[in-house]
Scaffold this motif. Structure first.
Motif, PDB file in Angstrom:
ATOM      1  N   HIS A  95     -19.996  22.486  17.923  1.00 22.76           N
ATOM      2  CA  HIS A  95     -20.091  22.190  16.910  1.00 22.76           C
ATOM      3  C   HIS A  95     -19.110  21.809  16.169  1.00 22.76           C
ATOM      4  CE1 HIS A  95     -25.015  21.024  16.649  1.00 22.76           C
ATOM      5  NE2 HIS A  95     -24.195  20.929  18.071  1.00 22.76           N
ATOM      6  N   PHE A  96     -18.510  20.933  15.628  1.00 22.27           N
ATOM      7  CA  PHE A  96     -17.573  20.976  15.490  1.00 22.27           C
ATOM      8  C   PHE A  96     -17.587  21.854  13.640  1.00 22.27           C
ATOM      9  CE2 PHE A  96     -13.812  17.596  12.664  1.00 22.27           C
ATOM     10  CZ  PHE A  96     -13.348  18.488  13.397  1.00 22.27           C
ATOM     11  N   HIS A  97     -16.293  22.136  13.033  1.00 21.64           N
ATOM     12  CA  HIS A  97     -15.956  23.173  12.134  1.00 21.64           C
ATOM     13  C   HIS A  97     -16.379  22.374  11.387  1.00 21.64           C
ATOM     14  CE1 HIS A  97     -12.168  23.070  13.183  1.00 21.64           C
ATOM     15  NE2 HIS A  97     -11.758  21.700  11.363  1.00 21.64           N
ATOM     16  N   HIS A  98     -16.737  22.924   9.728  1.00 18.04           N
ATOM     17  CA  HIS A  98     -17.115  22.739   8.643  1.00 18.04           C
ATOM     18  C   HIS A  98     -15.906  22.000   7.719  1.00 18.04           C
ATOM     19  CE1 HIS A  98     -20.808  22.462   9.564  1.00 18.04           C
ATOM     20  NE2 HIS A  98     -21.277  23.744   9.469  1.00 18.04           N
ATOM     21  N   HIS A  99     -15.514  21.276   6.635  1.00 18.94           N
ATOM     22  CA  HIS A  99     -14.158  21.767   6.262  1.00 18.94           C
ATOM     23  C   HIS A  99     -14.560  21.643   4.654  1.00 18.94           C
ATOM     24  CE1 HIS A  99     -12.342  19.834   9.162  1.00 18.94           C
ATOM     25  NE2 HIS A  99     -11.335  20.797   9.088  1.00 18.94           N
ATOM     26  N   LEU A 100     -13.845  22.344   3.503  1.00 19.09           N
ATOM     27  CA  LEU A 100     -14.204  23.003   2.437  1.00 19.09           C
ATOM     28  C   LEU A 100     -13.273  21.907   1.418  1.00 19.09           C
ATOM     29  CD1 LEU A 100     -15.002  26.670   1.675  1.00 19.09           C
ATOM     30  CD2 LEU A 100     -16.978  24.695   2.029  1.00 19.09           C
ATOM     31  N   VAL A 101     -13.383  21.055   1.043  1.00 20.27           N
ATOM     32  CA  VAL A 101     -11.990  20.489   0.092  1.00 20.27           C
ATOM     33  C   VAL A 101     -11.771  20.768  -1.095  1.00 20.27           C
ATOM     34  CG1 VAL A 101     -10.629  18.545   0.096  1.00 20.27           C
ATOM     35  CG2 VAL A 101     -12.265  18.598   1.622  1.00 20.27           C
ATOM     36  N   CYS A 102     -10.969  21.661  -2.112  1.00 20.65           N
ATOM     37  CA  CYS A 102     -11.100  21.279  -3.596  1.00 20.65           C
ATOM     38  C   CYS A 102     -10.511  20.849  -3.831  1.00 20.65           C
ATOM     39  CB  CYS A 102      -9.949  22.723  -3.683  1.00 20.65           C
ATOM     40  SG  CYS A 102      -9.883  23.024  -5.427  1.00 20.65           S
ATOM     41  N   ASN A 103     -10.953  20.392  -5.104  1.00 19.19           N
ATOM     42  CA  ASN A 103     -10.935  18.615  -6.201  1.00 19.19           C
ATOM     43  C   ASN A 103     -10.075  19.061  -7.108  1.00 19.19           C
ATOM     44  OD1 ASN A 103     -13.424  17.438  -4.887  1.00 19.19           O
ATOM     45  ND2 ASN A 103     -14.862  18.527  -6.550  1.00 19.19           N
ATOM     46  N   ASN A 104      -9.520  19.868  -7.028  1.00 16.90           N
ATOM     47  CA  ASN A 104      -8.710  20.490  -7.848  1.00 16.90           C
ATOM     48  C   ASN A 104      -6.863  20.394  -7.180  1.00 16.90           C
ATOM     49  OD1 ASN A 104      -7.402  21.072 -10.711  1.00 16.90           O
ATOM     50  ND2 ASN A 104      -7.199  23.278  -9.736  1.00 16.90           N
ATOM     51  N   CYS A 105      -6.927  21.149  -6.630  1.00 17.82           N
ATOM     52  CA  CYS A 105      -5.396  21.156  -6.288  1.00 17.82           C
ATOM     53  C   CYS A 105      -5.472  20.707  -4.797  1.00 17.82           C
ATOM     54  CB  CYS A 105      -4.950  23.048  -5.699  1.00 17.82           C
ATOM     55  SG  CYS A 105      -6.297  23.742  -4.509  1.00 17.82           S
ATOM     56  N   GLY A 106      -6.464  20.199  -4.068  1.00 13.46           N
ATOM     57  CA  GLY A 106      -6.704  19.510  -2.980  1.00 13.46           C
ATOM     58  C   GLY A 106      -6.755  20.420  -1.517  1.00 13.46           C
ATOM     59  N   ARG A 107      -5.983  22.186  -1.655  1.00 14.44           N
ATOM     60  CA  ARG A 107      -6.393  22.515  -0.298  1.00 14.44           C
ATOM     61  C   ARG A 107      -7.893  21.938   0.704  1.00 14.44           C
ATOM     62  NH1 ARG A 107      -6.369  28.788  -2.188  1.00 14.44           N
ATOM     63  NH2 ARG A 107      -4.688  27.552  -3.402  1.00 14.44           N
ATOM     64  N   VAL A 108      -7.251  22.681   1.423  1.00 12.24           N
ATOM     65  CA  VAL A 108      -8.293  22.249   2.743  1.00 12.24           C
ATOM     66  C   VAL A 108      -9.081  23.760   3.179  1.00 12.24           C
ATOM     67  CG1 VAL A 108     -10.095  20.775   4.788  1.00 12.24           C
ATOM     68  CG2 VAL A 108      -8.075  20.337   2.824  1.00 12.24           C
ATOM     69  N   MET A 109      -9.908  24.160   3.482  1.00 11.52           N
ATOM     70  CA  MET A 109     -10.137  25.044   3.797  1.00 11.52           C
ATOM     71  C   MET A 109     -11.449  25.139   4.904  1.00 11.52           C
ATOM     72  SD  MET A 109     -10.892  27.665   0.999  1.00 11.52           S
ATOM     73  CE  MET A 109     -10.617  26.478  -0.130  1.00 11.52           C
ATOM     74  N   GLU A 110     -11.184  26.167   6.277  1.00  9.39           N
ATOM     75  CA  GLU A 110     -12.206  25.522   7.382  1.00  9.39           C
ATOM     76  C   GLU A 110     -13.286  26.829   7.516  1.00  9.39           C
ATOM     77  OE1 GLU A 110     -10.311  25.540  10.689  1.00  9.39           O
ATOM     78  OE2 GLU A 110      -9.436  23.418  10.740  1.00  9.39           O
ATOM     79  N   ILE A 111     -14.351  26.333   8.004  1.00  8.08           N
ATOM     80  CA  ILE A 111     -15.324  27.558   8.118  1.00  8.08           C
ATOM     81  C   ILE A 111     -16.032  27.369   9.856  1.00  8.08           C
ATOM     82  CG2 ILE A 111     -17.705  28.528   7.285  1.00  8.08           C
ATOM     83  CD1 ILE A 111     -18.192  26.209   4.782  1.00  8.08           C
ATOM     84  N   THR A 112     -16.137  28.690  10.085  1.00  7.84           N
ATOM     85  CA  THR A 112     -16.059  27.845  11.358  1.00  7.84           C
ATOM     86  C   THR A 112     -17.777  28.216  11.984  1.00  7.84           C
ATOM     87  OG1 THR A 112     -15.363  30.049  12.420  1.00  7.84           O
ATOM     88  CG2 THR A 112     -14.301  28.893  12.306  1.00  7.84           C
ATOM     89  N   GLU A 113     -18.684  29.248  10.972  1.00  8.29           N
ATOM     90  CA  GLU A 113     -19.941  29.457  11.257  1.00  8.29           C
ATOM     91  C   GLU A 113     -20.590  27.930  10.931  1.00  8.29           C
ATOM     92  OE1 GLU A 113     -21.710  32.827   8.952  1.00  8.29           O
ATOM     93  OE2 GLU A 113     -20.323  31.879   7.398  1.00  8.29           O
ATOM     94  N   ASP A 114     -21.088  27.583  11.882  1.00  7.27           N
ATOM     95  CA  ASP A 114     -22.078  26.479  11.803  1.00  7.27           C
ATOM     96  C   ASP A 114     -23.187  26.259  10.395  1.00  7.27           C
ATOM     97  OD1 ASP A 114     -24.497  23.753  12.664  1.00  7.27           O
ATOM     98  OD2 ASP A 114     -23.274  24.070  14.530  1.00  7.27           O
ATOM     99  N   LEU A 115     -24.182  27.398  10.574  1.00  9.23           N
ATOM    100  CA  LEU A 115     -25.480  26.901   9.270  1.00  9.23           C
ATOM    101  C   LEU A 115     -25.588  26.596   9.302  1.00  9.23           C
ATOM    102  CD1 LEU A 115     -22.082  28.133   6.673  1.00  9.23           C
ATOM    103  CD2 LEU A 115     -24.044  29.945   7.747  1.00  9.23           C
ATOM    104  N   LEU A 116     -25.721  25.049  10.276  1.00  8.06           N
ATOM    105  CA  LEU A 116     -26.880  24.113   9.901  1.00  8.06           C
ATOM    106  C   LEU A 116     -28.323  24.586  11.523  1.00  8.06           C
ATOM    107  CD1 LEU A 116     -24.414  21.059   9.871  1.00  8.06           C
ATOM    108  CD2 LEU A 116     -25.003  22.163   8.011  1.00  8.06           C
ATOM    109  N   GLU A 117     -28.013  25.484  11.983  1.00  4.25           N
ATOM    110  CA  GLU A 117     -29.719  25.431  12.972  1.00  4.25           C
ATOM    111  C   GLU A 117     -30.413  24.658  11.886  1.00  4.25           C
ATOM    112  OE1 GLU A 117     -27.417  28.317  11.913  1.00  4.25           O
ATOM    113  OE2 GLU A 117     -25.919  28.415  13.811  1.00  4.25           O
ATOM    114  N   THR A 118     -31.220  25.040  11.166  1.00  5.92           N
ATOM    115  CA  THR A 118     -32.076  24.708  10.845  1.00  5.92           C
ATOM    116  C   THR A 118     -32.526  23.569  10.424  1.00  5.92           C
ATOM    117  OG1 THR A 118     -32.468  26.713   9.422  1.00  5.92           O
ATOM    118  CG2 THR A 118     -34.129  25.469   8.662  1.00  5.92           C
TER     119      THR A 118
END
Ligand SMILES: [Zn+2]
Ligand SMILES: [Zn+2]
Ligand SMILES: [Zn+2]
Length: 154
Positions: A95-118
């Motif tokens: 599955h595709f990785h998730h993105h964390l987007v900062c509302n303040n500085c606009g930085r985009v981070m990737e999380i490669t853990e799926d975490l959605l199994e449940t």
């Protein structure tokens, strides 16, 4: 970032499976994407990276579409921009990785853990819906902005 040959081969194989040919131009574009895996480039950004390679802009635009169809690229849109950004799909995970987007500085981070199994299991059992992928954008405030050190606004 250096490209591993076996990694490059995986992408080449996936492109071939979509019955698209690997041309020298397409290979150059693929290498730019692989060298910049953490970026979310626009086609213009790719063209800039290719400036010494004599590859026409139309070819780059077409190739980005072709790579999307082949399943190695995804269009992403984090900030409601009018311009398309692309993200290389990691072929080693289902599955595709998730993105964390900062509302303040606009930085985009990737999380490669799926975490959605449940969640995925529950959707499959309760809604009888076969989950094949997901695109998740989580909005919030990054660590730097939480400390108040970053005054950059976007
Ligand atoms: Zn990404
Ligand atoms: Zn998943
Ligand atoms: Zn931030």
């Amino acid at each position: 970032m250096k490209i591993k040959q076996n990694e490059l081969n995986k992408y080449v194989k996936k492109i071939r499976e979509s019955s698209a040919k690997i041309t020298p131009q397409r290979l150059e574009i693929l290498k730019v994407l692989l060298r910049n895996k953490d970026e979310h480039y626009t086609t213009e950004d790719i063209i800039k990276q290719l400036k010494n390679k004599k590859i026409g802009q139309a070819t780059v635009y077409r190739t980005m579409e072709l790579f999307c169809q082949a399943g190695i690229l995804k269009k992403v849109n984090f900030k409601n921009e009018d311009i398309a950004r692309y993200d290389l799909v990691d072929l080693t995970v289902p599955h595709f990785h998730h993105h964390l987007v900062c509302n303040n500085c606009g930085r985009v981070m990737e999380i490669t853990e799926d975490l959605l199994e449940t969640l995925e299991e529950r959707i499959e059992s309760v809604y009888n819906f076969k989950v094949t992928d997901h695109e998740l954008v989580i909005k919030g405030v990054c660590a730097t902005c939480q400390t108040g050190e970053n005054h950059e606004q976007t």
